[in-house]
Each structure stands twice: as structure tokens, then as C-alpha cells.
Write a protein that holds these residues in place. Sequence first.
Motif, PDB file in Angstrom:
ATOM      1  N   LEU A 178      46.355   7.147  10.726  1.00  0.00           N
ATOM      2  CA  LEU A 178      47.249   7.769   9.750  1.00  0.00           C
ATOM      3  C   LEU A 178      48.314   6.788   9.267  1.00  0.00           C
ATOM      4  CD1 LEU A 178      47.775  11.342  11.220  1.00  0.00           C
ATOM      5  CD2 LEU A 178      46.312  10.652   9.317  1.00  0.00           C
ATOM      6  N   THR A 268      46.399  10.872   0.743  1.00  0.00           N
ATOM      7  CA  THR A 268      47.450  11.880   0.940  1.00  0.00           C
ATOM      8  C   THR A 268      46.878  13.122   1.595  1.00  0.00           C
ATOM      9  OG1 THR A 268      48.647  11.054  -1.009  1.00  0.00           O
ATOM     10  CG2 THR A 268      49.178  13.281  -0.230  1.00  0.00           C
ATOM     11  N   GLU A 269      45.680  13.537   1.152  1.00  0.00           N
ATOM     12  CA  GLU A 269      45.018  14.680   1.775  1.00  0.00           C
ATOM     13  C   GLU A 269      44.698  14.387   3.254  1.00  0.00           C
ATOM     14  OE1 GLU A 269      43.349  18.391   2.287  1.00  0.00           O
ATOM     15  OE2 GLU A 269      44.595  17.606   0.649  1.00  0.00           O
ATOM     16  N   GLU A 270      44.262  13.158   3.486  1.00  0.00           N
ATOM     17  CA  GLU A 270      43.961  12.765   4.871  1.00  0.00           C
ATOM     18  C   GLU A 270      45.190  12.837   5.741  1.00  0.00           C
ATOM     19  OE1 GLU A 270      42.442   8.818   7.374  1.00  0.00           O
ATOM     20  OE2 GLU A 270      42.184   8.905   5.190  1.00  0.00           O
ATOM     21  N   ASN A 272      47.868  14.693   5.182  1.00  0.00           N
ATOM     22  CA  ASN A 272      48.274  16.093   5.343  1.00  0.00           C
ATOM     23  C   ASN A 272      47.420  16.797   6.390  1.00  0.00           C
ATOM     24  OD1 ASN A 272      50.263  15.811   3.388  1.00  0.00           O
ATOM     25  ND2 ASN A 272      48.917  16.463   1.698  1.00  0.00           N
ATOM     26  N   THR A 273      46.101  16.497   6.327  1.00  0.00           N
ATOM     27  CA  THR A 273      45.197  17.103   7.310  1.00  0.00           C
ATOM     28  C   THR A 273      45.469  16.537   8.705  1.00  0.00           C
ATOM     29  OG1 THR A 273      43.515  17.344   5.606  1.00  0.00           O
ATOM     30  CG2 THR A 273      42.795  17.513   7.899  1.00  0.00           C
ATOM     31  N   GLY A 274      45.764  15.255   8.795  1.00  0.00           N
ATOM     32  CA  GLY A 274      45.988  14.598  10.093  1.00  0.00           C
ATOM     33  C   GLY A 274      47.315  14.914  10.724  1.00  0.00           C
ATOM     34  N   GLU A 276      48.481  17.834  11.478  1.00  0.00           N
ATOM     35  CA  GLU A 276      48.252  18.809  12.538  1.00  0.00           C
ATOM     36  C   GLU A 276      47.635  18.146  13.778  1.00  0.00           C
ATOM     37  OE1 GLU A 276      45.906  23.047  13.256  1.00  0.00           O
ATOM     38  OE2 GLU A 276      45.905  22.089  11.282  1.00  0.00           O
ATOM     39  N   ALA A 277      46.677  17.246  13.527  1.00  0.00           N
ATOM     40  CA  ALA A 277      46.061  16.523  14.647  1.00  0.00           C
ATOM     41  C   ALA A 277      47.081  15.645  15.363  1.00  0.00           C
ATOM     42  CB  ALA A 277      44.898  15.681  14.147  1.00  0.00           C
TER      43      ALA A 277
END
Length: 406
Positions: A178, A268-270, A272-274, A276-277
Motif C-alpha cells: 500500500l 486509489t481504489e486499491e 481504499n480497499t487495502g 480495511e486489510a
Amino acid sequence: PFSNLASVNPRFPLQRTVAMAPKGSKRASQGAAADVNKKPKLNSMMVGVVDALGQATDLPQDCLAMLEAGVPGSLGPPANERHPLQMSMVRWIGGTIESVEARLRQAVGDEDAKVATARLAFEEAEKTVSSANGNLEAKDSVVATTRSANDEAVQAVKSAKAGLTDAQVAQKTGDASLAEAGKLIEEYEGALKDHVGYLKEDSGFDASGAKMHTNQVMRIAKKLGLDDSLMTALPSACTTKPSQRGTFDKMVISELEGSFQSKVAALTEEMNTGAEATAQRAAAVTANEQVVQAAEDAQKDAEAALAAAQAAQGEAAAGLREAEKGSKAKAAGQAAAEELKKKAEWVLESFIGYNVLCFSSLRDKVSKPEGATSQTLASSASPAAATSTAPPAAISASPPAGSEAL
């Protein structure tokens, strides 16, 4: 008056005429005086009686001397020939010997009581040893249990730390991707603003500046994975003034700008998704840190419990050693008491078997009636006498071995 005395006691006749003493009468009177002062000889049994009297330590010395002096005169004659005064002396001697025997019996009883007390003390000491041994066995069991628990706690700490290491590696790996995406977004957005934006405007556009921005765009564009045809067309399109570009050049610039924007949107999507991870990985690290802390606390408690159990085990072992030492001392005390009892019994048996026997033999002896000797001789001459029973065993008048030491 002398005549009256003679008439009262004919055993002392008076001489009515006093004559001159014949020659040699002085020496004879001195010899008679010496015979009076000379102590009568004691036979072996009388020696035993005198020895018995000598053990009457509770009597005054002058009383003992009187009794000892009366032994030959009272016990010498047979019982059936003794004068009442001699009988009285025999009774006094017998009573004294009985008191000595009673004292010796009491001594045996006292020693027996001491043996019983020592035996009880030894039995109690053995119970203490048994209890201490059981206590040590219990402490050994506790030590074994706490040692096993401590080993498990140590292993739990190792496992918890391994889990924390795995979580930290996962966090580092996930967060690194990230972070790389963030850097790329920053770089691509900077390229759009600083380089592509310059190449789209006529204002301030010149050949040298266009070439520098084109080189930066080409360097960054290689990371986008653009088609080779587009990469080939970029230098020409970028270095051409925007107002002078043809349709193909405009398309190339537009395609370049769209590629940057698409990549920024994807990254940016990656991110945002990451996010939470990332939070999950951080939470996993925090949870594993708590597990490690709990395991370490448990291990400290287990270690303290093991140390306490070992200390209690040491105290129990010391208690057992002390109990065994006490039991050994009580056993020695019992053995000593039993030895003293044996000695007291031996003294009593020796006294009865020697001293009392000497006295009873002298006390009970009687003289043979007249004519017994001739009858005995006549009996011995008859055949029946040859088959008569054996004479009774002679009484030992010798003191028991070791009595001199008493």
C-alpha cells in the motif's frame, strides 16, 4: 548382794574366796581379751549376707555395722538352736535384705517405665518421620506439577511470540504494497500536473522545456505498461507545440493522460480497499502482542509458583532430615533405656541368686537330731542306700561374676 546375783543367774557363779592369781594368769587374761576383740571368721555364705547388708545405703553406718557384726553370731547357729535375741537379729537382717531387694525391684520397675516411655517416644518419632515423608512426597508432586505448568508456559510464550512475528511480517508486507501504491499515486499525479499539463498548453511551451518534460513523461510512462506503438509515438507528439499537433498527436497525448488517470484511479481504489486489510493486520499485531504479554505474565506466575514449590520442597526435605535425626536419637534413647533395664534386672537377679540365697540358706538351716549320724551310717550300709536319690545340688556361695563392680 553377790550371793543374790549368783542365785538369780547361776550362769555367773561367784567365788566366795579370793585367791592369789597363779603365775601366768596375766598373760592368759590378755590372750582372752585379744580373743574377745578378734572378729569372728565369716564363711562364704556369711560374706554374701554382709555384702547384701552393705547395699542397704538408706541405713546409718552404725546400724549397718551392728547388723554386719551380728551376722556370724545370729546366722552361725542352726535355726533350731538360736536364742530369741539371735532370732530377732536374723529378722532384722532379713528385713534389711528384703528392703534392698524391694529397692532393686523398684529400680527394675523404674527402668521398665523408662523403656516404655522411650518406646513411645520412638514410636512418635517414627510417626513424625512418616508424616514428614508423606509431606515431602506431596511437595515433590506439587513441584512436578508446577514444573510441567512452567514448561507449558514457556512454550506458550514461544508460540505467542512466533504468532506475533508472523502478524508483524504480514503487516509489514501488506503495508509495504500500500505504501508503494501511495508513492505511485503521488508520482503519477505529479506527472499529470507537472509534465502532461505543461505539454498540453501553448503558454510557456518551448522546445527545450518540452524535451525535458517529455523525458520525464517517458520515464514514468514505462511503469504504466503502455503499448509499444503509443510509447513510440510519444516523443514526437510531446515535443510538438499543442496548437500545431495533428489529430494523431492529440490522440497520443489524450491516451497518455487517460492512462495516468486510470492508473491513479486504480491505485486509489486499491488503497481504499487495502485500508480495511491494513486495520485488520494492525489489529492482528495488537492482538498477538496482547497474547505475548499474557503468556509472559502467565509464565512469570508459573515460574514464581515453581520457585515457591521448590522452596516448600526444600523445607519438607529439611523437615524429613530433622525427623529422621530425631527418630535416630529416640531409637538410641530406647536402646540405652533397655540396656539400663537389663543391667537393673541383672543386678536384681544376681542379688536374689547370690545374696538372698546365702541369707535364706543360713536362716533356714537346722541341726540334725541326735542319732541321725548313726542312722545315716546304717542306711548307707544297706543296699537300698545305693539306689537312693542323688543329694540336692550344693548352694553356690560365690558372688556372681561382675558383682564386684556393682
